[in-house]
Enzyme design. Structure first.
Site, PDB file in Angstrom:
ATOM      1  N   PRO A  42      43.604 -37.776  13.560  1.00 18.73           N
ATOM      2  CA  PRO A  42      42.956 -38.498  14.654  1.00 18.73           C
ATOM      3  C   PRO A  42      41.461 -38.281  14.786  1.00 18.73           C
ATOM      4  CG  PRO A  42      44.072 -36.567  15.496  1.00 18.73           C
ATOM      5  CD  PRO A  42      44.395 -36.624  14.032  1.00 18.73           C
ATOM      6  N   LYS A  44      38.127 -52.005   7.999  1.00 17.27           N
ATOM      7  CA  LYS A  44      38.112 -53.346   8.555  1.00 17.27           C
ATOM      8  C   LYS A  44      37.674 -53.325  10.010  1.00 17.27           C
ATOM      9  CE  LYS A  44      42.380 -53.694   7.373  1.00 17.27           C
ATOM     10  NZ  LYS A  44      42.374 -52.465   6.584  1.00 17.27           N
ATOM     11  N   PRO A 100       0.819  -1.223   0.000  1.00 16.58           N
ATOM     12  CA  PRO A 100       0.000   0.000   0.000  1.00 16.58           C
ATOM     13  C   PRO A 100       0.846   1.263   0.000  1.00 16.58           C
ATOM     14  CG  PRO A 100      -0.044  -1.046   2.152  1.00 16.58           C
ATOM     15  CD  PRO A 100       0.660  -1.997   1.238  1.00 16.58           C
ATOM     16  N   GLU A 101       2.065   1.184   0.488  1.00 19.03           N
ATOM     17  CA  GLU A 101       2.965   2.329   0.491  1.00 19.03           C
ATOM     18  C   GLU A 101       4.286   1.909  -0.160  1.00 19.03           C
ATOM     19  OE1 GLU A 101       3.438   3.892   4.385  1.00 19.03           O
ATOM     20  OE2 GLU A 101       1.289   4.209   4.714  1.00 19.03           O
ATOM     21  N   MET A 109      44.008 -49.023  20.316  1.00 13.37           N
ATOM     22  CA  MET A 109      42.886 -49.944  20.547  1.00 13.37           C
ATOM     23  C   MET A 109      43.074 -50.658  21.886  1.00 13.37           C
ATOM     24  SD  MET A 109      40.825 -49.502  18.088  1.00 13.37           S
ATOM     25  CE  MET A 109      40.733 -48.874  16.411  1.00 13.37           C
ATOM     26  N   ASP A 118      38.747 -45.878   5.375  1.00 10.00           N
ATOM     27  CA  ASP A 118      38.508 -46.774   6.502  1.00 10.00           C
ATOM     28  C   ASP A 118      37.320 -46.286   7.329  1.00 10.00           C
ATOM     29  OD1 ASP A 118      40.540 -48.420   5.781  1.00 10.00           O
ATOM     30  OD2 ASP A 118      41.983 -47.682   7.253  1.00 10.00           O
ATOM     31  N   GLY A 158      42.655 -43.475   8.881  1.00  7.50           N
ATOM     32  CA  GLY A 158      42.661 -42.687  10.098  1.00  7.50           C
ATOM     33  C   GLY A 158      44.068 -42.548  10.654  1.00  7.50           C
ATOM     34  N   GLY A 159      44.333 -41.411  11.318  1.00  7.02           N
ATOM     35  CA  GLY A 159      45.649 -41.192  11.898  1.00  7.02           C
ATOM     36  C   GLY A 159      46.723 -41.069  10.847  1.00  7.02           C
ATOM     37  N   ASP A 160      47.825 -41.793  11.036  1.00  6.81           N
ATOM     38  CA  ASP A 160      48.913 -41.836  10.059  1.00  6.81           C
ATOM     39  C   ASP A 160      48.937 -43.228   9.439  1.00  6.81           C
ATOM     40  OD1 ASP A 160      51.681 -40.475   9.178  1.00  6.81           O
ATOM     41  OD2 ASP A 160      51.971 -42.631   9.493  1.00  6.81           O
TER      42      ASP A 160
END
Length: 483
Positions: free
Chosen positions: A227, A272, A43-44, A397, A250, A311-313
Site C-alpha cells: 500500500p 494508467k 607542527p607536532e 479510489m 504502475d 500497487g497493493g495486491d
C-alpha cells in the site's frame, strides 16, 4: 541522497593529512591499507606516526601547513584542532578541485568517511550523511554479525571463476545464471563453511550443465508492491525485484519501493490514469493496457526476467488477472507474489479494524471507479447489501465518485449517521485520515482537500478510529457532526 557513494583507488596516489594527533592516526591506519602515498603535515606529531615514518610507510613534514602541500594531492583530510585553519585548507582544496574531508565539520567537507565492514576484497560502507556517526557505527556492528567471516575469500573465488566462465559460456545471460546458481545454491554455502573442494566440484558441474542447457526462457512475475510503506513489501517481492531484468511498474508504486530493485534493471512506467476504460487506459508514457500485455509478452520472449509491479495486491482491482490471461494465451511462464492490498494496509495504519465482533461481521471491497467499458458484472454494486448494518464497505479510489456513493448508500437505507472515513496516502508519511458521518463526509472531504490515492470506508468500525489511531495521528473529526 545528499552524497554519491564511490570508492577511490588510491594505490600510489598522494593523500595529504593535515594534523598529527590521534584523529589523524586513525585515518592513516585505514589509508595505509589502500596503498596510498601518505604525507602528514603538522607542527607536532604523535610518537606512533613518527615510528611509521621511520619505517617508511609515510612522509612527515613537521611544520605548519603551506598551500604548496596540496600540489599533486588526490585527496585531503584535515584533522587539526583549529577550526579557522581547517576551513582555510578546505577552501584552498576546493578551489583546486581536490576532494577534502574536515574531521567533524560536515559543512566544510566535500566527502565524508563512512563506517566500514572489511572482508577484503568485500567492503561494505555505512553512512548517515554525517547526521549521526554513532548510528552508523551501531549499524556496522549489526551487519558485522550477519556477514560471514569468509565472504571476502568467497569473492576472490568468484573472481577466479570469471575466466573459465567467459571461456565456456556463450553470453552474459548464461554467465549471470551460472554465478546466480553458485550464490543461491550449495556451492557458496560450502565455501563459506570451509569445504573448498566441495564448492569447486559443484561449480564445475554447474559450469558444464549451464553450457549444455538451452537458452533460458523468459518469465513474468506479477508482484504486489503493497500500500505504500516500503517496509510492507514481502521478502519474496524483494527477491523478485533484485532478480529482475526489466520492471514494468504502475504510477502508484512509490519510489522507495523501486529503490529496492536491482540497480541495473530497466524500469518502464506503465501506470494508467484512474477512471479510463480497460484496454483504452493510457499510461503516463502513452501505453494502453493492450500494449502493456504485448510488452510483457515481447520482453519474456526475449528471455528477460520481467517483474510486473503493481500497487497493493495485483489481484485486487489491479487487472492482474487480465494480464496473466494474456501471458497464458502466449504460453509465457508466470508467477504471482501477493501484496498487502490498500484496504488492509491503510485501514490498519489508520486504526480502523475492518471487522469487529461488536460492529462488523463482513467486509466488502468495491472499486470506486466506474470504468464504463461494458466489462463490469452488473455495472453497479449491490447497494442494498452495502447499506446493511453490521458490515464494512471499502471503496477503492473512493474520492472519484464520492457524491454518487453517498447518495446510493443513503437511497438504499444506510442511516445518515453511519460512521464514514477517508484515508489518503495510506501507510506513508503523508497519510491523512478524516472521519465523519455518511451525511457530512462530502463537505468535510471538500474542506480537507484530500488527494488520491484514497480509500472511502463506511461502517460502524470507523468510529473506533479515534481510539485506535496510532500512526501519524492528528485530531479527528467529531462524529457528532450530522447534517
Amino acid at each position: 541522497m545528499n552524497y554519491f557513494p564511490v570508492f577511490f583507488d588510491l594505490t600510489g596516489q598522494k593523500v595529504l593529512i593535515v594534523g598529527g594527533g590521534d584523529v589523524a592516526l586513525r585515518k592513516i591506519s585505514l589509508l595505509e591499507r589502500t596503498g596510498a602515498s601518505i604525507t602528514v603535515v603538522a607542527p607536532e606529531i604523535a610518537p606512533e606516526l613518527m615510528a611509521r615514518a621511520a619505517a617508511g610507510t609515510l612522509k612527515l613534514a613537521m611544520r605548519e601547513f603551506a598551500p604548496s602541500d596540496l600540489d599533486g594531492a588526490r585527496l585531503v583530510i584535515v584533522a587539526t584542532s583549529r577550526r579557522a585553519v581547517n576551513r582555510w585548507i578546505a577552501n584552498l582544496s576546493d578551489s583546486r578541485n581536490i576532494p577534502v574531508n574536515v574531521v567533524d565539520d560536515r559543512e566544510a567537507s566535500r566527502f565524508i568517511v563512512p563506517a566500514i565492514i572489511e572482508r577484503d576484497p568485500v567492503l561494505v560502507a555505512i553512512s548517515t550523511g554525517g547526521a549521526s556517526p554513532v548510528l552508523a557505527r551501531r549499524l556496522r556492528e549489526r551487519l558485522e554479525a550477519l556477514i560471514p567471516a569468509r565472504i571476502g575469500e568467497l569473492a576472490s573465488w568468484l573472481k577466479a571463476l570469471r575466466k573459465p566462465a567467459r571461456e565456456k559460456l556463450r553470453d552474459t545471460d548464461e554467465r549471470r545464471r551460472f554465478f546466480e546458481a553458485i550464490m543461491d545454491g550449495p556451492a557458496a554455502r560450502r565455501f563459506i563453511e570451509g569445504d573448498n573442494q566441495g564448492a569447486r566440484r559443484i561449480a564445475q558441474q554447474l559450469l558444464a550443465t549451464t553450457r549444455a542447457a538451452p537458452r533460458a526462457a523468459g518469465d513474468v512475475t506479477l508482484v504486489g508492491a503493497g500500500p505504500g510503506d516500503p517496509e510492507l513489501l514481502t521478502l519474496k517481492a524483494l527477491r523478485a525485484l533484485q532478480d529482475a531484468d526489466v520492471i514494468l511498474y504502475d504510477r502508484l508504486v512509490p519510489p522507495a519501493v523501486l529503490d529496492l530493485a536491482r540497480r541495473d534493471a530497466a524500469r518502464i512506467c506503465v501506470g494508467k490514469t484512474a477512471g479510463t476504460p480497460a484496454g483504452k487506459a493510457v499510461s503516463e508514457g502513452g501505453i494502453t493496457q493492450e500494449e502493456i500485455n504485448a510488452l510483457l509478452i515481447e520482453l519474456a520472449t526475449q528471455g528477460k526476467r520481467v517483474v510486473r509491479l503493481k500497487g497493493g495486491d495485483p489481484f485486487v482491482f489491479g487487472r492482474g488477472g487480465e494480464e496473466l490471461q494474456a501471458l497464458a494465451k502466449a504460453r509465457i511462464n508466470f508467477s504471482v507474489v501477493p501484496g498487502i492490498t490498500a484496504a488492509l494496509g491503510a485501514a490498519a495504519y489508520a486504526g480502523i479494524p475492518l471487522t469487529h465482533r461488536d460492529f462488523a461481521h463482513s467486509v466488502t471491497f468495491v472499486t470506486g471507479q466506474h470504468q464504463g467499458d461494458g466489462k463490469e458484472l452488473g455495472q453497479e454494486p449491490d447497494w442494498r447489501a452495502l447499506a446493511m448494518p453490521g458490515a464494512t464497505a471499502v471503496f477503492y479510489m473512493g474520492l472519484t465518485r464520492l457524491n454518487h456513493i453517498v447518495e446510493k448508500l443513503l437511497e438504499h437505507g444506510a442511516p445518515a449517521t453511519r460512521p464514514t472515513g477517508i484515508i489518503a496516502q495510506g501507510t506513508t508519511a503523508d497519510q491523512r485520515v478524516i472521519t465523519a458521518t455518511l451525511a457530512t463526509i462530502r463537505s468535510i472531504a471538500s474542506e480537507a482537500r484530500l488527494e488520491s490515492p484514497a480509500l472511502l470506508l463506511v461502517g460502524d468500525v470507523v468510529a473506533l478510529q479515534s481510539t485506535l489511531a496510532w500512526f501519524n495521528t492528528t485530531a479527528g473529526v467529531d462524529l457528532s457532526r450530522t447534517a
